[in-house]
Design an enzyme around this catalytic site. Structure first.
Site, short mmCIF file in Angstrom:
data_model
loop_
_atom_site.label_atom_id
_atom_site.label_comp_id
_atom_site.label_asym_id
_atom_site.label_seq_id
_atom_site.Cartn_x
_atom_site.Cartn_y
_atom_site.Cartn_z
N ALA A 268 0.84 -1.18 0.00
CA ALA A 268 0.00 0.00 0.00
C ALA A 268 0.88 1.23 0.00
O ALA A 268 2.10 1.13 0.16
CB ALA A 268 -0.89 0.01 1.24
N MET A 269 0.25 2.40 -0.15
CA MET A 269 1.02 3.64 -0.21
C MET A 269 0.30 4.76 0.51
O MET A 269 -0.89 4.98 0.30
CB MET A 269 1.27 3.99 -1.70
CG MET A 269 2.03 5.27 -1.91
SD MET A 269 3.73 5.15 -1.24
CE MET A 269 3.98 6.85 -0.75
N ASN A 271 0.05 8.02 0.42
CA ASN A 271 -0.16 9.35 -0.15
C ASN A 271 -1.06 10.21 0.74
O ASN A 271 -2.06 9.73 1.25
CB ASN A 271 -0.83 9.23 -1.51
CG ASN A 271 -0.23 8.12 -2.32
OD1 ASN A 271 0.96 8.14 -2.63
ND2 ASN A 271 -1.03 7.11 -2.63
N HIS A 303 -0.61 0.95 9.41
CA HIS A 303 0.72 1.41 9.00
C HIS A 303 0.61 2.65 8.11
O HIS A 303 1.27 3.67 8.36
CB HIS A 303 1.42 0.27 8.26
CG HIS A 303 2.79 0.60 7.75
ND1 HIS A 303 3.94 0.27 8.43
CD2 HIS A 303 3.20 1.26 6.63
CE1 HIS A 303 5.00 0.70 7.75
NE2 HIS A 303 4.58 1.30 6.65
N GLU A 304 -0.23 2.58 7.09
CA GLU A 304 -0.34 3.73 6.17
C GLU A 304 -0.94 4.93 6.90
O GLU A 304 -0.53 6.06 6.69
CB GLU A 304 -1.17 3.37 4.94
CG GLU A 304 -0.72 2.13 4.18
CD GLU A 304 0.77 2.07 3.86
OE1 GLU A 304 1.39 3.14 3.68
OE2 GLU A 304 1.33 0.95 3.81
N HIS A 307 1.65 6.66 8.97
CA HIS A 307 2.58 7.46 8.16
C HIS A 307 2.15 8.93 8.06
O HIS A 307 2.97 9.78 7.75
CB HIS A 307 2.65 6.91 6.74
CG HIS A 307 3.76 5.92 6.51
ND1 HIS A 307 5.04 6.09 6.99
CD2 HIS A 307 3.79 4.75 5.80
CE1 HIS A 307 5.80 5.06 6.59
NE2 HIS A 307 5.07 4.24 5.89
#
Ligand code: B3K
Ligand code: ZN
Length: 883
Positions: A268-269, A271, A303-304, A307
């Site tokens: 995943a990311m 953004n 986690h994402e 961030h």
């Protein structure tokens, strides 16, 4: 051969950017065969830049440049320099506006970096350096700018147009097109930019932050998946609350969006405000996802989300600092998951991963410190070392400071560095300042690679009642790093009396005894600790909870291991003692096998397992972990030269003999934990399922019709994927009629569900039956398989090559040849995934000569292939380097 050797980038060459970008206005026009990207940048010279450089450098790859304007005047071709990777404006003013217009081809982008298509939608992946495939920009994380994004596209095909921040404008255009504008108020590096366009549905929820702000939560998926989002949104809300409670961090935008896409290079990311996820980490329903999938989703969503503070609000100065955000965020998600489920089991799982993959990486040709000092391709450094060892390094600081001071230190970190792009040094300084500690020696953990090794020798003086432990540390040489200085290592330990209770610990010189667990701090190559008032010779419980990412030789006898396994009050160490014992037994059987002797599991070991299995008080989740023997690859790591076949034979012999000896108890435990009633994913239910399925795994080795019937019944009756997969995997390892029937039934039921089909591919790739490689090759022609989809590549090819040890390492070299053929094929499509696959063979030097020669040949063949990617070149060439 590549015609050039890729450039190596060094940390020591870091220079701040000569120019800063304050504002970016993007305009993306999406069409079926191209996209036009206009960008307008407000640029100014960086006051902190001290060098002479006057040029403004923008990165750009695979862009077709249409025009450049500087302060509204069109620039002629002689006013800028252009090559394959950059656009340079020679001598601009102190402050200026730069406009570029480029064409890109998302439809042809199979590398899945930059803007690409996944099924019917457009999406982006910019970390680490994908933004340069969308437009010209100084693509480095220390350039933080405010972004606005305007997207236009066909309304019917792409009713949903998303980007970071808040939606501020929407309008209809001619020819069935529409336009949406987004503004992100927070300055960010371009790697956090995101765009999504597609025909998507969303589920909506909301979260009220601790200060009373209402946040709109949305999960966007393809229409057929709308029923599979509940767990993801619940996980998100739990993560938001946890971060407020444990780190005092609140969400900062009015909307938080997650989009699930099928084609994605990693998990995943993060953004800003618009996470893009591999659908594997969003979609779940009990009938289609296993307990592990549910836990994986919870962990990755968290986690994402985490961030947003550790990565986005405070980001990395350069990519060498990657562990600043990844190590810290992994530590945060590990602790979150520990709080959501079983803390002991979570630690065991994390340590298993660390030992199996990170310790192996640290001992191989790709070894690097958590803050590397050189790379060719940064995507090759999203490693278990940067992530998992990075998390251990934060965990050690947490443990050294203690909960309260650690919280002070992270508060200070957020206060001091909010809105900045910083280094791991900055992070450690906050730990030092808030904790009042000198961590200069501790910083070796950031700059040195390799897994330190501890040796412990104990001595007990009966007359003086003094127990002494002498601890020696040593870190093996790694690539470019020899004779390392000693590390600062927190060593948690306890001493058990003959009843198994913790002795209150009192070091020489202390007036009073303390608690039962002590955190010793090692700083020298050899150190001795004396505990006083120890009434009888204790059994030490060392490195409790794996208090540092090190290997330890504790010198335990079998009897001491069994004692710890039965009594240690540290859950992790009880499990670890069982693992060490099992490892010892398997390696002993391996010796027997090589000497041509009978393979016989000692009765004491069987008794210890029996005792654990029949202990009515046992924590079921932990018991399930205890019953899982160390993996073949972990066992291989203990040998000077990996004996692929011997390990397999010895490990299987132990499993089978346990199954024969403990059949009655295994069946009892199996039945006692078979669920009746409603399915839930609470910890207790998960524990029951895992215990039951571990038992089933043992029982299936008996090769008895009655057990196969039991397994088939579980396969047919279950409504949850955990039980279905456990049964299917047991059956797939048998050469029986049930095998074919179950695989066919599964395929018929799930052929339209991409994620579930991944499981069907994996279970077959992992089968212990001979000729599995042929099966894998045949499955590559299955309609559900695609080389362009990373999940498919990982679940079929990856599972076979990294999980099916005996077949992959077949002595005819067929497995190796298969892997390098696939890698070369993939490299044309997706270099990142190709390079990752190639790593599977990186530790080729650990095997016998025949296998070494075969593997080496494949690396040489890969390197001899014209125009391989930089990603693949780096892995293949470093793997071959002379030690
Ligand atoms: N930060 C991303 C990983 C990007 C990988 C680029 N090759 C996901 C994560 O760690 O959360
Ligand atoms: Zn991350």
């Amino acid at each position: 051969m590549r015609s050039d050797t890729p450039v190596t980038i060094h940390l020591k060459d870091y220079l701040p950017p000569a120019y800063l970008v304050d504002q970016v206005d993007l305009n993306l026009d999406l069409h079926e065969d191209y996209a036009r990207v206009e960008s307008r940048l407000k640029v100014r010279r960086n006051p902190a830049f001290e060098g002479d450089e006057r040029a403004f450098l923008l990165n750009g790859e695979l862009l077709e440049l249409e025009s450049v304007r500087l302060d509204d005047a069109v620039l002629g071709v002689d006013a800028y320099r252009l090559d394959d990777t950059s656009l340079t404006i020679e001598n601009p003013l102190e402050q200026f506006e730069l406009e570029t217009c480029v064409l890109i081809r998302p439809q042809e982008n199979t590398a899945l970096e930059g803007l690409y298509r996944s099924g019917g939608m457009f999406c982006t992946q910019c970390e680490a350096e994908g933004f340069r495939r969308i437009t010209y920009f100084p693509d480095r994380p220390d350039v933080m700018a405010r972004f606005s994004t305007t997207i236009s596209a066909d309304r019917k095909r792409y009713p949903v147009l998303l980007s970071n921040g808040n939606r501020v404008q929407e309008e209809e255009l001619d020819q069935g097109r529409h336009r949406v504008r987004w503004e992100d108020p927070f300055p960010k590096p371009c790697y956090l930019f995101a765009l999504v366009a597609g025909d998507l549905r969303f589920i909506q929820d909301s979260y009220t932050t601790i200060s009373g702000r209402e946040v709109d939560l949305r999960i966007y998926v393809e229409p057929e998946n709308i029923e599979k989002c509940d767990h993801a949104v619940q996980s998100l809300k739990h993560a938001m609350a946890w971060d407020e409670q444990h780190y005092g961090r609140e969400y900062d935008l009015d909307i938080y969006m997650i989009v699930a896409v099928n084609d994605f290079n990693m998990g995943a990311m993060e953004n800003k405000g618009l996470n893009v996820f591999n659908s594997k980490f969003v979609l779940a329903r009990p009938d289609s996802a296993t307990d592990r999938d549910f836990q994986g989703i919870e962990g990755v969503i968290a986690h994402e989300y985490f961030h947003n503070w550790t990565g986005n609000r405070i980001t990395c100065r350069d990519w060498f600092q990657l562990s600043l955000k990844e190590g810290l965020t992994v530590f945060r998600d590990q602790e979150f998951s520990a709080d959501m489920g079983s803390r002991g089991v979570k630690r065991i799982e994390d340590v298993r991963l660390l030992r199996a993959h990170q310790f192996a990486e640290d001992a191989g040709p790709m070894a690097h410190p958590i803050r590397p000092d050189a790379y060719m391709e940064i995507n090759n450094f999203y490693t278990v070392t940067v992530y998992e060892k990075g998390a251990e390094v934060v965990r050690m600081q947490h443990n050294l400071l203690g909960e309260a001071d650690y919280r002070k230190a992270t508060d200070l970190y957020f206060e001091r560095h909010d809105g900045q792009a910083v280094t791991t040094e900055d992070f450690v300084r906050c730990m030092e300042d808030a904790g009042g500690r000198d961590l200069s020696q501790f910083k070796h953990w950031y700059s040195l690679a390799g897994t330190p090794e501890l040796r412990v020798e104990a001595d007990y003086d009966v007359a003086a009642q003094v127990y002494s432990l002498q601890v020696t540390q040593h870190c093996p040489d790694t690539r470019g790093q020899k004779s390392k200085p000693p590390f600062h290592i927190p060593l948690a330990l306890g001493l058990l009396d003959e009843m198994g209770a913790d002795i209150p610990l009192q070091l020489k010189g202390e007036v009073e005894p303390g608690g039962g667990t002590r955190l010793l701090e090692l700083r020298q190559a050899v150190e001795t600790f004396h505990f006083i008032n120890v009434p009888s010779r204790p059994v030490p419980s060392l490195l409790r909870g794996l208090s540092a990412p090190v290997k330890i030789d504790s010198g335990y006898s079998d009897a001491e291991l069994m004692f710890l396994m039965a009594h240690d009050n540290d859950d992790f160490n009880r499990w670890d003692a069982a693992q060490t014992l099992a490892q010892r037994i398997i390696l002993q059987l391996l010796d027997a096998y090589r000497a041509g002797n009978k393979l016989e599991v000692p009765q004491g070991f069987i008794d210890a397992f029996h005792k654990a299995l029949t202990d009515q008080q046992a924590d079921k989740a932990l018991l399930a972990e205890v019953l899982i023997l160390p993996s073949e690859s972990l066992l291989g790591d203990q040998m000077a030269e990996v004996d692929v076949d011997g390990i397999h034979i010895a490990r299987e012999a132990v499993k089978r003999q346990l199954a024969v000896a403990l059949k009655t108890s295994l069946l009892e435990v199996y039945h006692a934990n078979t669920e009746s009633g409603v399915y839930t994913i609470g910890s207790a239910a998960i524990a029951r399922r895992s215990l039951k399925n571990v038992c089933l795994g043992y029982l299936m080795l008996l090769d008895e019709q009655a057990i196969r019937d039991l397994c088939m019944a579980q396969f047919e009756a279950s409504h949850n994927m955990t039980d279905v997969m456990a049964a299917l995997s047991g059956l797939t390892n048998t050469d029986s009629p049930e095998r074919g029937a179950a695989l066919a039934a599964f395929e018929t039921r799930w052929r339209d569900d991409l994620l579930v089909m991944d499981k069907w591919f994996s279970v077959q790739a992992l089968s212990r039956l001979p000729s599995t490689l042929d099966v894998v090759k045949r499955l590559m022609t299955h309609p559900a398989f695609s080389m362009q989809n990373p999940n498919k590549v990982r679940s079929l090819i990856g599972a076979f090559c990294s999980g099916n040890i005996t077949s992959f390492h077949a002595l005819d070299g067929s497995g190796y040849r298969f892997l390098s053929d696939r890698v070369l094929e993939l490299d044309r499509l997706n270099p990142q995934v190709a390079a990752r696959m190639m790593r599977i063979m990186a530790r080729w030097r650990r095997y016998d000569e025949v296998r070494q020669t075969l593997m080496k040949r494949e690396f040489q063949r890969v390197l001899a292939t014209p125009d391989i990617s930089r990603d693949l070149f780096e892995i293949a060439s470093k793997s071959l380097e002379v030690k």
